[in-house]
Motif scaffolding. Structure first.
Motif: not given
Length: 137
Positions: A30-43
């Motif tokens: 991943i570098s400038q301009g790239d897209r990525f996802g973040v998922s906040f997990l549950v227990e």
């Protein structure tokens, strides 16, 4: 990759920042301009955290869903899709600042929290000191 530190940094445009260890595979992908996802997990998703955190298990089939081609973990607490606008050096980490392209909140549950080398739970307690603007301070 398992990621812990995430910070919302601005509202217009909405920005979020994540800190990633320099040795992570993420930094070469991943570098400038790239897209990525973040998922906040549950227990209940601890096994997924372990799987992506360097202890892969052949028995785990990650429950991905996609938002415009970006993988996210299904049934997580929250999901973000970010487009990288800046990458800053920060010691042994890189700080990725991304513009929020997508935010989805799941149903309220207990978050999975990794702190000081282990999983823990955040508990809330009443404050010891209460401040009021009416106190004349």
């Amino acid at each position: 990759m398992t990621h812990v530190p995430t910070t919302l940094t601005d509202a217009d445009p909405p920005l979020a920042a994540i800190a990633v260890r320099r040795v992570s595979k993420f930094t070469s992908a991943i570098s400038q301009g790239d897209r990525f996802g973040v998922s906040f997990l549950v227990e209940s998703q601890k096994a997924l955290s372990d799987h992506f955190g360097g202890r892969p298990a052949a028995s785990i089939e990650p429950p991905f869903e996609y938002h415009r081609g970006i993988p996210l973990i299904r049934d997580s607490l929250a999901q973000l899709v970010l487009r990288t606008v800046h990458v800053h050096e920060a010691g042994d980490h890189l700080l990725y600042v991304g513009e929020v392209e997508h935010l989805e909140l799941g149903r309220e549950r207990r978050p999975l929290v990794f702190y000081s080398g282990g999983y823990t739970q955040i508990t809330s307690r009443p404050p010891l000191v209460v401040w009021s603007g009416d106190a004349g301070c």
